[in-house]
Enzyme design. Structure first.
Site, PDB file in Angstrom:
ATOM      1  N   ASP A 127       0.846  -1.190   0.000  1.00  0.00           N
ATOM      2  CA  ASP A 127       0.000   0.000   0.000  1.00  0.00           C
ATOM      3  C   ASP A 127       0.887   1.248   0.000  1.00  0.00           C
ATOM      4  OD1 ASP A 127      -2.693   0.883   0.029  1.00  0.00           O
ATOM      5  OD2 ASP A 127      -3.161  -0.581   1.567  1.00  0.00           O
ATOM      6  N   GLU A 283      -6.354   2.782  -5.877  1.00  0.00           N
ATOM      7  CA  GLU A 283      -7.735   2.979  -5.483  1.00  0.00           C
ATOM      8  C   GLU A 283      -8.151   4.234  -6.236  1.00  0.00           C
ATOM      9  OE1 GLU A 283     -10.178   2.690  -1.353  1.00  0.00           O
ATOM     10  OE2 GLU A 283      -8.452   4.001  -1.435  1.00  0.00           O
ATOM     11  N   ASP A 350     -11.632  -2.015   4.563  1.00  0.00           N
ATOM     12  CA  ASP A 350     -12.558  -0.892   4.728  1.00  0.00           C
ATOM     13  C   ASP A 350     -14.009  -1.343   4.752  1.00  0.00           C
ATOM     14  OD1 ASP A 350     -10.786   1.226   4.958  1.00  0.00           O
ATOM     15  OD2 ASP A 350     -10.563   1.439   2.796  1.00  0.00           O
TER      16      ASP A 350
END
Length: 580
Positions: A127, A283, A350
């Site tokens: 990430d 994302e 999430d």
């Protein structure tokens, strides 16, 4: 990035890694690539495995479980942030992009993890959080020191003598105000998320080069890709015009895909992606299919894989409509049938747990519905992403009080409800269904104290059902969710039809059954899924007399094939047939 973030938006996955699959192969799959054939397993490091007894998962803990990860059959791991961070948002507030958070270990531990994964044929995607940093990052410390500091324009500032800046909505702030006043220089700074996550100014070429250098640092270490967190928000109109009242109800239309985002992506491609064999996962954003194709079409040299968030937002506490579910996934597949590539997922860090949101986590149906959902994810066209623990059928946490939560979004929204005289009990009921902490409870390894996750006190409470739902118990049960997941992975990896095959929806108006065919070079595979807790019937219109059952989540007897070419399905039944 965050829960309920994208009502109509999609997120985009970038990549550029031929790795021997750049051309059509002998079997005819056009533009075959390794990342299309990948099965991605997402690990939330804080909750995966603790090696030192401090109650926090760490890199050595992951290293100790590499054999387990390998046994799943997955070939890519996406690791949530492990960089230095004060942990306001569990690592998504980075204070040093080139160091490892002390809770997780050392850079030497990371190097050992990467080498261990590569020895086992597993690629590692990290990430990268570059829409914002931590307010404890040295860049921000310098930026707020004075108005003429060289780092001032690394962030978005509004001088107070010009009045209060036009309202911007913050997802995580107690007051949902994205401008935080800082008295040191009599100015406001922008934060779309927590006030400890100031947004970076991508109009600054020096800032962009800093980001590219960070990416090169990790790429040179040998990682296999990046997931660019909340990247759809990096480009902003820095004149900060006033937005219309109520814009926050559809804020992605105002925040996503603004300014020079395409220019930044093309520059990133030139500076980084074109120079390394990496899979970069952004994302992303997009409020339409036109947006999506503008981002992923090959000739634009930006992104290559589309990841639609519309589907994951379907699940609600009051339930959801399967007809809507089918329509969304069929529409996205159709839009990418000829160009671009989809990823398939229904859960991540999430979101709350997969089976609790889309299946049925009550005792009679948990295993069956968990297997059914896994069948959907691993038989659709696109690259599947599977969140750690879902292969066990882990469920929502069952938290009863706000004191049991740790997530900044949940905690701050509770305070907002309290300050505005909201219904706190109603909010807690909703959080029990959808809070991100539901998916962040420790991985349930066995039935020893704290589910074998830690010998200390876990940073967040372990789900009380760990004594019956855990990896050790499921290893011993040939019919467990875990072993069914492994069977699904083997089925997908041995059948290119499930990767590249055409998707054909059947029995479109059936309110209980999702049925479709995957077809490639004459091979046809029929997938039938009962999304209900009662018996259901689907009329496929196909000749199933010679169909071969390849996999089912029922082991007692095969499904009943009816005279109309349909199938009688039991509750949450999933079946995959090869059609002759």
């Amino acid at each position: 990035m965050k829960q309920r973030l994208y009502l109509v938006a999609c997120s985009l996955f970038l990549l550029c890694s031929p790795n021997g699959y750049g051309q059509a192969d002998a079997s005819g799959e056009a533009d075959r690539k390794w990342w299309k054939e990948a099965i991605v397993y997402q690990i939330y490091p804080r909750s995966f495995k603790d090696s030192d007894g401090d109650g926090i998962g760490d890199l050595k803990g992951i290293i100790s479980k590499l054999d387990y990860i390998k046994s799943l059959g997955v070939n890519v791991v996406w690791l949530n942030p492990i960089y230095s961070s004060p942990n306001d948002d569990n690592g998504y507030d980075v204070s040093d992009y080139r160091n490892i958070m002390k809770d997780f270990g050392t850079m030497q531990d990371f190097d050992s993890l990467l080498a261990g994964m590569h020895r086992k044929g597993i690629k590692l995607v990290m990430d990268l959080v570059v829409n914002h940093s931590s307010d404890e990052h040295e860049w921000f410390k310098q930026s707020r020191a004075s108005r003429d500091n060289p780092y001032r324009n690394y962030y978005h500032w509004w001088n107070a003598e010009n009045g209060k800046p036009p309202y911007r909505y913050s997802l995580f702030d107690v007051n949902h105000d994205a401008w935080k006043y800082d008295s040191l220089t009599n100015a406001y700074y922008l934060h779309y998320f927590s006030r400890k996550q100031p947004d970076l100014n991508w109009e600054n070429a020096r800032l962009r080069q800093e980001v590219y250098d960070i990416m090169k640092f990790w790429a040179n270490k040998g990682i296999d890709g990046f997931r660019l967190d909340a990247f759809q928000f990096v480009a902003k109109d820095t004149t900060f015009p006033a937005f219309p009242p109520g814009f926050e109800k559809k804020f992605t239309l105002w925040y996503a895909m603004q300014g020079n985002l395409h220019g930044y992506l093309q520059e990133m491609y030139k500076e980084v992606f074109s120079k390394y064999d990496v899979m970069s996962v952004a994302e992303g954003a997009g409020n339409s299919f036109t947006d999506a194709h503008n981002l992923v079409d090959t000739n634009r040299h930006e992104l290559n894989m589309a990841y639609a968030f519309e589907g994951v937002d379907i699940a609600k506490p009051e339930g959801y409509d399967l007809l809507h579910f089918k329509e969304v996934f069929s529409r996205w597949d159709s839009a990418f049938a000829d160009q671009g590539w989809l990823s398939i997922f229904l859960a991540n860090h999430d979101q709350a747990r997969l089976v609790s949101r889309f299946g049925n986590d009550s005792a009679p149906f948990r295993e069956r519905s968990s297997k059914m959902l896994a069948t959907f994810i691993l038989t659709m066209r696109g690259t599947p992403y599977y969140y750690n623990g879902d292969e066990l059928g882990m469920t929502n946490a069952g938290f009863k009080s706000i004191e049991e939560y740790r997530d900044v979004q949940t905690l701050n929204q509770y305070q907002h409800e309290k300050a505005t005289a909201g219904d706190l009990q109603k909010y807690l009921q909703r959080a029990g269904f959808e809070s991100r902490d539901n998916g962040r409870t420790p991985f349930q390894w066995n039935n020893s104290p704290n589910a074998g996750f830690t010998k200390g006190t876990p940073w967040i409470k372990v789900n009380a059902n760990y004594s019956s739902i855990n990896a050790a118990a499921e290893e011993k049960d040939a019919n467990s969710c875990l072993n069914y997941f492994r069977s699904l992975v083997r089925l997908r990896t041995s059948n290119p039809c499930l990767v590249y095959g055409k998707y054909i929806l059947l029995d479109k108006d059936n309110p209980s059954v999702y049925a479709y065919v995957r077809e490639l070079h004459g091979q046809k595979m029929l997938v039938i899924l009962n999304f209900s807790a009662t018996n259901a019937h689907t009329a496929t219109g196909l000749n199933l007399a010679k169909a071969k059952l390849l996999l089912s989540n029922y082991i007692s007897t095969a499904s009943t094939i009816t005279q109309d070419g349909g199938i009688e399905l039991r509750p949450y039944e999933a079946a995959v047939y090869e059609l002759k």
